[in-house]
Design a protein around this motif. Sequence first.
Motif, PDB file in Angstrom:
ATOM      1  N   ALA A   1      30.528  34.383  60.339  1.00  0.00           N
ATOM      2  CA  ALA A   1      31.067  34.867  60.911  1.00  0.00           C
ATOM      3  C   ALA A   1      31.852  35.642  60.706  1.00  0.00           C
ATOM      4  O   ALA A   1      32.726  35.536  60.176  1.00  0.00           O
ATOM      5  N   ASP A   2      31.679  36.945  62.034  1.00  0.00           N
ATOM      6  CA  ASP A   2      33.027  38.436  61.824  1.00  0.00           C
ATOM      7  C   ASP A   2      33.520  37.889  61.912  1.00  0.00           C
ATOM      8  O   ASP A   2      33.703  37.398  63.223  1.00  0.00           O
TER       9      ASP A   2
ATOM     10  N   ALA B   1      27.481  34.602  72.201  1.00  0.00           N
ATOM     11  CA  ALA B   1      27.101  36.126  70.746  1.00  0.00           C
ATOM     12  C   ALA B   1      27.556  35.561  69.218  1.00  0.00           C
ATOM     13  O   ALA B   1      26.887  35.630  68.669  1.00  0.00           O
ATOM     14  N   VAL B   2      29.021  35.450  68.974  1.00  0.00           N
ATOM     15  CA  VAL B   2      28.932  35.073  67.584  1.00  0.00           C
ATOM     16  C   VAL B   2      28.728  33.600  67.156  1.00  0.00           C
ATOM     17  O   VAL B   2      28.763  32.554  66.839  1.00  0.00           O
TER      18      VAL B   2
ATOM     19  N   ARG C   1      26.483  31.882  68.942  1.00  0.00           N
ATOM     20  CA  ARG C   1      25.242  31.760  68.629  1.00  0.00           C
ATOM     21  C   ARG C   1      25.139  32.465  66.378  1.00  0.00           C
ATOM     22  O   ARG C   1      24.355  31.881  66.723  1.00  0.00           O
ATOM     23  N   GLY C   2      25.252  33.341  67.001  1.00  0.00           N
ATOM     24  CA  GLY C   2      25.294  34.026  65.889  1.00  0.00           C
ATOM     25  C   GLY C   2      25.315  33.162  64.216  1.00  0.00           C
ATOM     26  O   GLY C   2      24.835  32.698  63.389  1.00  0.00           O
TER      27      GLY C   2
ATOM     28  N   GLU D   1      22.963  30.348  63.756  1.00  0.00           N
ATOM     29  CA  GLU D   1      21.409  30.803  63.679  1.00  0.00           C
ATOM     30  C   GLU D   1      22.094  31.320  61.978  1.00  0.00           C
ATOM     31  O   GLU D   1      21.030  30.733  61.305  1.00  0.00           O
ATOM     32  N   ARG D   2      23.015  31.492  61.788  1.00  0.00           N
ATOM     33  CA  ARG D   2      23.229  31.506  60.205  1.00  0.00           C
ATOM     34  C   ARG D   2      23.329  30.256  59.096  1.00  0.00           C
ATOM     35  O   ARG D   2      23.832  29.593  57.718  1.00  0.00           O
TER      36      ARG D   2
ATOM     37  N   THR E   1      28.179  28.427  57.223  1.00  0.00           N
ATOM     38  CA  THR E   1      27.159  29.481  58.102  1.00  0.00           C
ATOM     39  C   THR E   1      28.320  30.663  57.879  1.00  0.00           C
ATOM     40  O   THR E   1      29.791  30.376  56.859  1.00  0.00           O
TER      41      THR E   1
END
Length: 210
Positions: A60-61, A156-157, A159-160, A163-164, A58
């Motif tokens: 994440a930023d 939010a992070v 979930r992102g 999803e990835r 995955t």
Amino acid sequence: MRRRPLAPALLALPLLLPLLAACGTRTAEAGVGTAQDRAELEARAAALQTRPEHVYVTEADGFRLAEQSVGVLGDDGFSAAYTSRDGGVLTLAVERGGVDPASCADLPRTSAPAPATCEKDGPGWYRATDGAHAYVRVEDGLRIRVSADAGSVDRAVLRGAAERAHRASDAELDAVLPEPGPGGAEAPVERGDLPPEGDGAPLDDVGVSG
């Protein structure tokens, strides 16, 4: 009739054709993986005691893979952690199984035992306990869970990243799977914190300061 001389470019064309064909062949071959490459990836996954199709990645930023965290989960699952500079940790876990309203709250907890709440959110479930939360979904018979401490990673992070999360490609497998030990790709992956003899418990030596 006077014949016109051939243009220099036309005269050079027969010489260029073999070169162009060779370049095209090299480009095509370079972009295709071989059976040997795939066999090596499968051997590296087996050394980790998992399967290539169970390895997910995955992004994440601000987070990057902690390579030392990559390991097996259960019998042949997979887990890895992604960390950020400010101390955030995302844990990606993949194992055989499912999830539904009845089983969501009973999934293995990621923190101290506490009541869990679950709610349907998109293709999966959002699961929260006291201090920790996770997104869980099922794909091809595998339960994919991305979890984190609620105080360091917001929803939010989380979930992102959930999803990835996706099954690793061959290139991603090569980047994620540990290199084989001295015995080759079929040898178990060596851990630096295990003693060479004894019962194999992790080393946890106390320094001179106690």
